[in-house]
Design a protein around this motif. Sequence first.
Motif, PDB file in Angstrom:
ATOM      1  N   ALA A   1      34.891  29.902  32.507  1.00 17.79           N
ATOM      2  CA  ALA A   1      36.320  29.735  32.446  1.00 17.79           C
ATOM      3  C   ALA A   1      37.051  28.798  33.681  1.00 17.79           C
ATOM      4  N   ILE A   2      36.360  29.163  34.933  1.00 20.41           N
ATOM      5  CA  ILE A   2      36.963  28.253  35.785  1.00 20.41           C
ATOM      6  C   ILE A   2      36.532  26.524  35.616  1.00 20.41           C
ATOM      7  N   THR A   3      35.554  26.494  34.961  1.00 14.35           N
ATOM      8  CA  THR A   3      35.008  25.196  34.352  1.00 14.35           C
ATOM      9  C   THR A   3      36.153  24.723  33.461  1.00 14.35           C
ATOM     10  N   ALA A   4      36.386  25.300  32.609  1.00 15.96           N
ATOM     11  CA  ALA A   4      37.552  25.070  31.746  1.00 15.96           C
ATOM     12  C   ALA A   4      38.706  24.760  32.535  1.00 15.96           C
ATOM     13  N   ALA A   5      39.085  25.352  33.402  1.00 14.05           N
ATOM     14  CA  ALA A   5      40.326  25.070  34.281  1.00 14.05           C
ATOM     15  C   ALA A   5      39.961  23.904  35.287  1.00 14.05           C
ATOM     16  N   PHE A   6      38.626  23.619  35.560  1.00 14.43           N
ATOM     17  CA  PHE A   6      38.566  22.458  36.345  1.00 14.43           C
ATOM     18  C   PHE A   6      38.763  21.194  35.364  1.00 14.43           C
ATOM     19  N   TRP A   7      38.501  21.210  34.137  1.00 17.52           N
ATOM     20  CA  TRP A   7      38.667  20.049  33.478  1.00 17.52           C
ATOM     21  C   TRP A   7      40.051  19.923  32.917  1.00 17.52           C
ATOM     22  N   ALA A   8      40.919  20.870  33.128  1.00 17.97           N
ATOM     23  CA  ALA A   8      42.341  20.894  32.615  1.00 17.97           C
ATOM     24  C   ALA A   8      43.126  20.546  34.022  1.00 17.97           C
ATOM     25  N   HIS A   9      42.501  20.545  35.045  1.00 19.03           N
ATOM     26  CA  HIS A   9      43.246  20.175  36.141  1.00 19.03           C
ATOM     27  C   HIS A   9      44.065  21.295  36.548  1.00 19.03           C
ATOM     28  N   SER A  10      43.650  22.550  36.320  1.00 20.27           N
ATOM     29  CA  SER A  10      44.606  23.676  36.582  1.00 20.27           C
ATOM     30  C   SER A  10      44.413  24.460  37.647  1.00 20.27           C
ATOM     31  N   PRO A  11      45.210  24.773  38.606  1.00 22.98           N
ATOM     32  CA  PRO A  11      45.202  25.211  39.931  1.00 22.98           C
ATOM     33  C   PRO A  11      44.695  26.900  39.764  1.00 22.98           C
ATOM     34  N   VAL A  12      43.761  27.296  39.591  1.00 20.56           N
ATOM     35  CA  VAL A  12      43.152  28.352  39.583  1.00 20.56           C
ATOM     36  C   VAL A  12      42.331  28.831  40.977  1.00 20.56           C
ATOM     37  N   ILE A  13      42.794  29.876  41.478  1.00 20.41           N
ATOM     38  CA  ILE A  13      42.222  30.340  42.554  1.00 20.41           C
ATOM     39  C   ILE A  13      41.000  31.539  42.276  1.00 20.41           C
ATOM     40  N   ALA A  14      39.931  31.425  42.349  1.00 18.75           N
ATOM     41  CA  ALA A  14      38.771  32.312  42.119  1.00 18.75           C
ATOM     42  C   ALA A  14      38.569  33.128  43.679  1.00 18.75           C
ATOM     43  N   ILE A  15      39.025  34.389  43.480  1.00 16.16           N
ATOM     44  CA  ILE A  15      38.525  34.964  44.772  1.00 16.16           C
ATOM     45  C   ILE A  15      37.244  36.009  44.391  1.00 16.16           C
ATOM     46  N   THR A  16      36.294  35.416  45.125  1.00 17.90           N
ATOM     47  CA  THR A  16      34.936  35.994  45.017  1.00 17.90           C
ATOM     48  C   THR A  16      34.503  36.799  45.989  1.00 17.90           C
ATOM     49  N   PRO A  17      34.995  38.305  46.156  1.00 19.85           N
ATOM     50  CA  PRO A  17      34.146  38.786  47.125  1.00 19.85           C
ATOM     51  C   PRO A  17      32.465  38.806  47.105  1.00 19.85           C
ATOM     52  N   GLU A  18      31.696  38.805  48.162  1.00 18.94           N
ATOM     53  CA  GLU A  18      30.472  38.682  48.108  1.00 18.94           C
ATOM     54  C   GLU A  18      29.420  39.495  48.838  1.00 18.94           C
ATOM     55  N   THR A  19      28.196  39.746  48.755  1.00 18.00           N
ATOM     56  CA  THR A  19      27.443  40.613  49.610  1.00 18.00           C
ATOM     57  C   THR A  19      27.892  40.628  50.918  1.00 18.00           C
ATOM     58  N   GLY A  20      27.935  41.760  51.604  1.00 19.33           N
ATOM     59  CA  GLY A  20      28.258  42.026  52.984  1.00 19.33           C
ATOM     60  C   GLY A  20      27.593  41.053  53.659  1.00 19.33           C
ATOM     61  N   SER A  21      28.097  40.527  54.936  1.00 23.00           N
ATOM     62  CA  SER A  21      27.420  39.302  55.856  1.00 23.00           C
ATOM     63  C   SER A  21      26.193  39.795  56.244  1.00 23.00           C
ATOM     64  N   MET A  22      26.057  41.091  56.542  1.00 18.75           N
ATOM     65  CA  MET A  22      24.609  41.585  56.992  1.00 18.75           C
ATOM     66  C   MET A  22      23.548  41.670  56.051  1.00 18.75           C
ATOM     67  N   GLY A  23      23.827  41.673  54.640  1.00 20.44           N
ATOM     68  CA  GLY A  23      22.919  41.431  53.568  1.00 20.44           C
ATOM     69  C   GLY A  23      22.756  40.482  52.994  1.00 20.44           C
ATOM     70  N   ILE A  24      23.471  39.288  53.119  1.00 20.68           N
ATOM     71  CA  ILE A  24      23.221  37.870  52.648  1.00 20.68           C
ATOM     72  C   ILE A  24      21.701  37.462  52.752  1.00 20.68           C
ATOM     73  N   GLY A  25      21.220  37.088  51.478  1.00 23.66           N
ATOM     74  CA  GLY A  25      19.824  36.931  51.643  1.00 23.66           C
ATOM     75  C   GLY A  25      18.707  37.845  51.488  1.00 23.66           C
ATOM     76  N   THR A  26      19.063  39.211  51.579  1.00 18.74           N
ATOM     77  CA  THR A  26      18.071  40.256  51.723  1.00 18.74           C
ATOM     78  C   THR A  26      17.816  40.849  50.140  1.00 18.74           C
ATOM     79  N   GLY A  27      18.452  40.169  49.186  1.00 19.48           N
ATOM     80  CA  GLY A  27      18.266  40.536  47.893  1.00 19.48           C
ATOM     81  C   GLY A  27      18.652  42.036  47.451  1.00 19.48           C
TER      82      GLY A  27
END
Length: 574
Positions: free
Chosen positions: A84-110
Amino acid sequence: MAKMTPSEALVETLVAEGITNMFGIVGSAYMDPLDLFPAAGIRFISVAHEQAAAHAADGYARVTGCPQTCIAQNGPGAANFISAITAAFWAHSPVIAITPETGSMGIGTGGFQELDQMPWFERCTKYQVRVNRPERMAELARRCFYLAKLLCGPAQLNIPRDFFYGDIQCEIYKSGDVKFGGGTEEQIKKAASMLAGARHPVILAGGGVSMAGAIEETKALAEFLTAPVVNTYLHNDTFPAGHELAVGPIGYCGSKAAMRVIAKADVILALGTRLGPFGTLPQYDMDYWPKAAKLIQVDIDGTQLGISKKIDLGIAADAKECAAQLIKALRSLDNKRQKDGKRLSDIAKEKGVWNDELNSWSSSTNKLMHPRRFIKELTDAMPAGSIVSTDIGNNSSICNSYLKFTGPRQHISALSWGNCGFAYGAAMGAKMGAPGTPVFALQGDGAYGISGLSEVMTAVRENIPVIAVVFNNHEWGAEKKNQIDFFKSRFVGADLLTNPDYAQIARDMGAVGYKVENYADVKDVVHEAVKCGKPVVINAVIEGGEKVLAEPFRRDAFRPAVRYLDKYRHLSEV
Ligand SMILES: Cc1ncc(C[n+]2csc(CCOP(=O)(O)OP(=O)(O)O)c2C)c(N)n1
Ligand SMILES: [Mg+2]
């Protein structure tokens, strides 16, 4: 500066940016800021699948012109945004995807739900940032809003989930407004003289005309030049269809009148368009693009100029600003220019011929409804000014020749991302952005199953009264058409023979459902659907198969099937 938590800094930035709705699915990763939404005046719209959240933010942004937001759980939730974000990309649509991610101490640990979210969004956003310190939450969130506006497309705000916590000092303010300029004096002079000297000037109005609010300027330009106005593919709303100079859209299943008219052009003003290559392919066996015509391309994004067509003049400018400059320059060149009556009658003639042909295609009296007759009855019944969201499929595309709009930001479509499952989610967002306007979502039975059916529950829970029309032809028609044309009707995976009654399912989910099997009922059902003010699903049972499917999407991309191995030789087409 005030003391706050990063969660408060994020939510306060959203408030400062005018966000009142957030689409997503609840998740532990962002529960701390989520807890603040109600008190901040942000309504959380809980969807059935994150794809619909991003489509809804896109639909909302397209009808309002303002950035909109969606949020998801790290890992699988964020991954569900991608299409869906790719659809917005080609539509030049200003969508902000907020993506929380793994905690900073766990990044890369699987650990749990870990995904390297930056590369995933790299090619479908105009800007992305990982909050690298909690203190920068407001600054980087604000930056996403600014760049989504400036670069006309999605942005990703990626936040390690532990960075919502802590004490920070922070100042909250709104990102700067963005104003795009026009062309240079020299460019405008050259464009004006090319257009003034043209024997057959044609304006090709792209999505940028709608987004920039440039319809009045385009009208003035067209009227000054007596230039017909053609819409780009899936942008039927870039010029009022009722205007005498409007000839309809080019591109797949578009208007033959538009194609015949642009074929005659000696100068084309392509206004607010990147001239996406799929949108100018031959159609109806007409290779209509006038290769000898001089081409002036105006696009707000200078990187898009001349990508798919050789241009004689490229102007990196806002469509509204540029059209206003051009009309001024043209008037100063010749302020006594008269309407060209001959061209007007030629345009009227071309439109008449095409309307007659289209009507003859749309006049079936077959008992099982013919898609074209159904779509004609449907589009005739929609109130003027309605917003229509269209999916990808054979019937959704057939709609391109019937959909007529009165103003900008009314045609919300999957555009060149071409994903099945676009229409319903986008329609929900569009309805929230324009609550007083009827909003229709048009999609095939296949696409409805991808993202539509399950989102009816969202519309019911959240009271978003969109009107869905399901073209129920019991097949993935667009792909079946390829198997008909290129694989001697050997159908693999193309049938949907056991479809349920979508109207009954809609009722079970708390929506209003209509099953329509007769042309005579279409008008009343549409009027009732508009009046009832509830989510509606219209199960339109229509004919499918070889006799009724429109031409395939990609005739250009197929080759005859070649098989050398004995096992497959019977499948060879050469
Ligand atoms: C997400 C996605 N998957 C697959 C496709 C390939 N595709 C293009 S059109 C189409 C058929 C659509 O069928 P339906 O929604 O029933 O509409 P119809 O063509 O029958 O009108 C498919 C599968 C796509 N465009 N998007
Ligand atoms: Mg279908």
